[in-house]
Design an enzyme around this catalytic site. Sequence first.
Site, PDB file in Angstrom:
ATOM      1  CE  LYS A 115      -3.626  -1.629   2.345  1.00  0.00           C
ATOM      2  NZ  LYS A 115      -4.517  -2.202   3.515  1.00  0.00           N
ATOM      3  CD  GLN A 145      -3.439  -4.735   6.315  1.00  0.00           C
ATOM      4  OE1 GLN A 145      -3.117  -3.443   5.932  1.00  0.00           O
ATOM      5  NE2 GLN A 145      -3.316  -5.589   5.671  1.00  0.00           N
ATOM      6  CG  ASP A 200      -9.710  -0.104   5.824  1.00  0.00           C
ATOM      7  OD1 ASP A 200      -9.530  -1.026   4.560  1.00  0.00           O
ATOM      8  OD2 ASP A 200      -8.543  -0.666   7.096  1.00  0.00           O
TER       9      ASP A 200
HETATM   10  N1  GUE Z   1      -7.249  -2.332   8.168  1.00  0.00           N
HETATM   11  C1  GUE Z   1      -7.191  -3.731   6.905  1.00  0.00           C
HETATM   12  N2  GUE Z   1      -7.558  -2.909   5.566  1.00  0.00           N
HETATM   13  C2  GUE Z   1      -7.508  -4.232   4.438  1.00  0.00           C
HETATM   14  O1  GUE Z   1      -8.458  -3.801   3.195  1.00  0.00           O
HETATM   15  C3  GUE Z   1      -7.129  -5.395   4.599  1.00  0.00           C
HETATM   16  C4  GUE Z   1      -6.584  -5.778   6.452  1.00  0.00           C
HETATM   17  N3  GUE Z   1      -7.012  -4.950   6.683  1.00  0.00           N
HETATM   18  N4  GUE Z   1      -6.416  -6.729   6.106  1.00  0.00           N
HETATM   19  C5  GUE Z   1      -6.025  -7.924   5.496  1.00  0.00           C
HETATM   20  C6  GUE Z   1      -7.306  -7.847   4.067  1.00  0.00           C
HETATM   21  C7  GUE Z   1      -6.526  -8.506   2.745  1.00  0.00           C
HETATM   22  N5  GUE Z   1      -5.921  -7.259   1.640  1.00  0.00           N
HETATM   23  C8  GUE Z   1      -4.964  -7.707   0.793  1.00  0.00           C
HETATM   24  C9  GUE Z   1      -3.622  -6.408   0.033  1.00  0.00           C
HETATM   25  C10 GUE Z   1      -3.586  -6.952  -0.939  1.00  0.00           C
HETATM   26  C11 GUE Z   1      -3.169  -7.924  -1.573  1.00  0.00           C
HETATM   27  C12 GUE Z   1      -2.006  -8.315  -2.217  1.00  0.00           C
HETATM   28  O2  GUE Z   1      -1.251  -7.467  -2.439  1.00  0.00           O
HETATM   29  N6  GUE Z   1      -2.412  -9.492  -2.504  1.00  0.00           N
HETATM   30  C13 GUE Z   1      -1.094  -9.948  -3.993  1.00  0.00           C
HETATM   31  C14 GUE Z   1       0.312 -10.991  -4.074  1.00  0.00           C
HETATM   32  C15 GUE Z   1       0.772 -10.051  -2.266  1.00  0.00           C
HETATM   33  C16 GUE Z   1       1.363 -11.790  -1.675  1.00  0.00           C
HETATM   34  O3  GUE Z   1       2.586 -11.695  -2.234  1.00  0.00           O
HETATM   35  O4  GUE Z   1       1.249 -11.768  -0.316  1.00  0.00           O
HETATM   36  C17 GUE Z   1      -2.266 -10.700  -5.444  1.00  0.00           C
HETATM   37  O5  GUE Z   1      -3.304 -11.333  -5.194  1.00  0.00           O
HETATM   38  O6  GUE Z   1      -1.237 -10.903  -6.302  1.00  0.00           O
HETATM   39  C18 GUE Z   1      -3.571  -9.635  -0.884  1.00  0.00           C
HETATM   40  C19 GUE Z   1      -4.898  -8.644   0.243  1.00  0.00           C
HETATM   41  C20 GUE Z   1      -6.229  -5.993   2.664  1.00  0.00           C
HETATM   42  N7  GUE Z   1      -6.739  -6.371   3.673  1.00  0.00           N
END
Ligand code: GUE
Length: 348
Positions: free
Chosen positions: A102, A146, A169
């Site tokens: 982020k 987070q 969020d």
């Molecule tokens: N307050 C809060 N806000 C959130 O938005 C929040 C949270 N907590 N807790 C966890 C979840 C999960 N989440 C993700 C964000 C990016 C990827 C992401 O970038 N994924 C990549 C891979 C990343 C990797 O390699 O692990 C992809 O799917 O290509 C995944 C999951 C946001 N969340």
Amino acid sequence: MAAPTALTVNYTRIQTLTSYFQHCRRSKRWINLKTVNRRSPFCQSLKRHVATVVSGTELARQIHKEVQSDIAKLVAQGNRRPHLSVILVGDDHASHTYVRNKTRTASLLGMSSSTIFRPSSVSQEEMLELIYKFNKDRSISGLLVQLPLPAHINERAICNAVAPEKDVDGFHIVNIGKLCLDQRCMVPATAAAVWEIIRRTGIETVGKNVLVVGRSKNVGMPIAMLLHSDRNHERPGGDATVIMAHRCTPLPRLKELASLADVVIAAAGVPHLITADMVKEGAAIIDVGINRMQDPVTGKLRLVGDVDFEAVKEKAGFITPVPGGVGPMTIAMVMKNTVTAAKNAPTY
Ligand SMILES: Nc1nc(=O)c2c([nH]1)NC[C@@H]1CN(c3ccc(C(=O)N[C@@H](CCC(=O)O)C(=O)O)cc3)C=[N+]21
Ligand SMILES: [Mg+2]
């Protein structure tokens, strides 16, 4: 040998009469829809090819460009540069990865950002004080904590402490209430990501059957809320017939529901829950799952979704991969929400 089966219409490819006529015109042959032999060459030509793989990385790039130009305009007009603040508690590896994604994306788009780290022993009082301080700080446009948080901290109390207008969020109870009333609000990033993937890919939802698998308050619930609601309301919805399945849904029932779905949103956190035998041919499959699994061959941790991608790809019309699907779009939508917060911030 069985007699040739009469076929009415193969709806996988021929979804409307118009597309049937187009098909006939293209193939220069007309057939009696009632009496086609399943083994005829015509039926062979109706076989679907593999799904279009929808690149979340590519769509996110589009949104990044839009957000970047919005930021440039804001700053050129003499406004403060949008700033995203993140509070990160503990040392969960995945959480650190997401937060780094982020803040890195923020800086790529011309936004400033900061991450405040606290150990998992942090008290709820200290968390609340930090949040109150950030709420008052006019240099901060968007603030997110987070999740998940350690067990001794009440997540609801923390989410409700964030000023609703800085809540990028969309987890504050006022933003959730507005979402449920179809009012304009900060839409939770993952739900917004699924919405944008559907819109920008041209997947239809009006009058369609959508199956949301998973009912978490941060993901499944807001996705279902967006897709079932009225497209003419203040916060437009998808006008779909939405069904929610969850851990109490028996597997045979899940299969039955999935086979009726034009769109399946898999957000259960169960690796390979959605298999090829369940899905309707030509359906759009959006995989929100992020499961870390050990690869049996290399022993390395590998990211897998809730969908059996390789097999379902052969049957679906659209499918999102993991990684590179919903994940990058989620990040992009946090960026978009932060710019929205910056635009709505008082200018005094
Ligand atoms: N307050 C809060 N806000 C959130 O938005 C929040 C949270 N907590 N807790 C966890 C979840 C999960 N989440 C993700 C964000 C990016 C990827 C992401 O970038 N994924 C990549 C891979 C990343 C990797 O390699 O692990 C992809 O799917 O290509 C995944 C999951 C946001 N969340
Ligand atoms: Mg993904």
